[in-house]
Design a protein around this motif. Structure first.
Motif, mmCIF file in Angstrom:
data_model
loop_
_atom_site.group_PDB
_atom_site.id
_atom_site.type_symbol
_atom_site.label_atom_id
_atom_site.label_comp_id
_atom_site.label_asym_id
_atom_site.label_seq_id
_atom_site.Cartn_x
_atom_site.Cartn_y
_atom_site.Cartn_z
ATOM 1 N N ASP A 53 0.829 -1.204 0.000
ATOM 2 C CA ASP A 53 0.000 0.000 0.000
ATOM 3 C C ASP A 53 0.866 1.257 0.000
ATOM 4 O OD1 ASP A 53 -2.285 -1.549 0.105
ATOM 5 O OD2 ASP A 53 -2.629 -1.246 2.247
ATOM 6 N N GLU A 91 -8.947 4.543 -3.577
ATOM 7 C CA GLU A 91 -8.664 3.188 -3.129
ATOM 8 C C GLU A 91 -7.512 2.599 -3.925
ATOM 9 O OE1 GLU A 91 -11.792 0.525 -5.731
ATOM 10 O OE2 GLU A 91 -12.493 1.364 -3.829
ATOM 11 N N PHE A 92 -6.943 1.536 -3.415
ATOM 12 C CA PHE A 92 -5.753 0.918 -3.983
ATOM 13 C C PHE A 92 -5.917 0.620 -5.475
ATOM 14 C CE2 PHE A 92 -3.189 -2.756 -5.122
ATOM 15 C CZ PHE A 92 -1.952 -2.463 -4.578
ATOM 16 N N ARG A 93 -7.043 0.049 -5.853
ATOM 17 C CA ARG A 93 -7.265 -0.340 -7.253
ATOM 18 C C ARG A 93 -7.208 0.873 -8.180
ATOM 19 N NH1 ARG A 93 -11.570 0.057 -10.301
ATOM 20 N NH2 ARG A 93 -12.823 0.649 -8.489
ATOM 21 N N SER A 96 -3.617 2.102 -8.501
ATOM 22 C CA SER A 96 -2.834 1.170 -9.322
ATOM 23 C C SER A 96 -3.123 1.371 -10.808
ATOM 24 C CB SER A 96 -3.143 -0.273 -8.916
ATOM 25 O OG SER A 96 -2.708 -0.537 -7.609
ATOM 26 N N GLN A 97 -4.396 1.539 -11.150
ATOM 27 C CA GLN A 97 -4.763 1.741 -12.547
ATOM 28 C C GLN A 97 -4.210 3.056 -13.086
ATOM 29 O OE1 GLN A 97 -6.153 -0.396 -14.669
ATOM 30 N NE2 GLN A 97 -6.098 -1.904 -13.007
ATOM 31 N N LYS A 119 0.057 -9.275 -8.941
ATOM 32 C CA LYS A 119 -1.322 -9.666 -8.669
ATOM 33 C C LYS A 119 -1.349 -10.847 -7.701
ATOM 34 C CE LYS A 119 -5.586 -11.159 -10.952
ATOM 35 N NZ LYS A 119 -6.229 -11.471 -12.264
ATOM 36 N N ARG A 122 -0.274 -9.677 -4.179
ATOM 37 C CA ARG A 122 -1.372 -9.010 -3.471
ATOM 38 C C ARG A 122 -2.388 -10.029 -2.967
ATOM 39 N NH1 ARG A 122 -1.855 -4.015 -1.088
ATOM 40 N NH2 ARG A 122 -4.052 -3.478 -0.867
ATOM 41 N N SER A 123 -2.642 -11.038 -3.781
ATOM 42 C CA SER A 123 -3.587 -12.082 -3.387
ATOM 43 C C SER A 123 -3.086 -12.836 -2.160
ATOM 44 C CB SER A 123 -3.817 -13.051 -4.552
ATOM 45 O OG SER A 123 -4.705 -14.080 -4.183
ATOM 46 N N ASN A 126 -3.610 -10.681 0.888
ATOM 47 C CA ASN A 126 -5.016 -10.638 1.273
ATOM 48 C C ASN A 126 -5.453 -11.942 1.934
ATOM 49 O OD1 ASN A 126 -5.427 -8.016 0.395
ATOM 50 N ND2 ASN A 126 -6.033 -8.634 -1.668
#
Length: 234
Positions: A53, A91-93, A96-97, A119, A122-123, A126
């Motif tokens: 983050d 938000e993070f998404r 990132s985009q 990816k 990050r998974s 989480n």
């Protein structure tokens, strides 16, 4: 500390806002070390997500300042409001985009996004953060014998290294001057004429990091930085 002398243009902050971002990240890494010493791999992964983050926040805020700073827009409100606790960042998404869509970062984005390692990273973070599988519960108890605990530690080490490479790669593209050696400024402070292109020399410890850590792990990142940025890595 050498970063502090570069004022963060586009904000009302005194000094450089990245200085405190970097020291905060340093604290997170030290926290990861502390919980690993206690055998709490699951907690370490929760902190690794915080590290991720922090990297994305730092890159996003720097990029947003670069994109929106102008004579007409001398204070970039979105970032300055975040500094003043008046507005939160996306938000993070979304961040990132924004980073992935940047033309200025396309050369390194093309390399970083060539596979899905981040990816998957990050998974994994989480999964540990939310206890998505029972084994993540067990990994937070150092008294429980788990045959593959060493494999999890190796995986965590590789993930931390990948985040370090991600962050340093983006910093070279956005604020390469952070990596400069002191030779240029030392000459000016002594009233001497700096050697030609000395403002592009990297600090010895930066070169050492690439020689010993980054280039052996991701030679493609080093090659891209050397091709597309002005800083003179060897």
């Amino acid at each position: 500390m050498s970063v502090f002398s570069f004022v963060s243009m586009g904000t009302k902050a005194f000094g450089n806002i990245d200085t405190y971002m970097y020291s905060s990240i340093q604290g997170t890494i030290k926290s990861i070390e502390a919980v690993l010493r206690a055998g709490r791999i699951n907690d370490a992964y929760a902190l690794l997500r915080k590290y991720h983050d922090s990297v994305v926040i730092n890159v996003y805020s720097t990029l947003y300042l670069h994109d929106h700073l102008s004579i007409e827009n001398f204070v970039v409100e979105k970032i300055n409001n975040w500094l003043q606790a008046k507005e939160s960042l996306p938000e993070f998404r979304v961040m990132s985009q924004y980073i992935k869509a940047s033309p200025a970062l396309k050369p390194i984005n093309d390399i970083l996004n060539i596979d899905d390692r981040y990816k998957k990273l990050r998974s994994r973070c989480n999964d540990h953060m939310h206890y998505n599988f029972y084994r993540h519960v067990m990994l937070n108890d150092s008294e429980i014998h788990i045959d593959n605990r060493g494999e999890w530690l190796d995986r965590l080490s590789r993930d931390a290294l990948d985040l370090f490479v991600l962050h340093l790669g983006y910093v070279f593209f956005l604020n390469g001057h952070y990596m400069m050696s002191s030779d240029h400024l030392d000459a000016l402070e002594c009233g001497m004429q700096p050697e030609g292109d000395s403002q592009y020399w990297v600090a010895p410890y930066i070169q050492e990091i690439f020689d010993n850590i980054i280039t052996p792990h991701r030679p493609d990142i080093t090659a891209t930085i050397k091709e597309w940025t002005t800083m003179q890595l060897s």
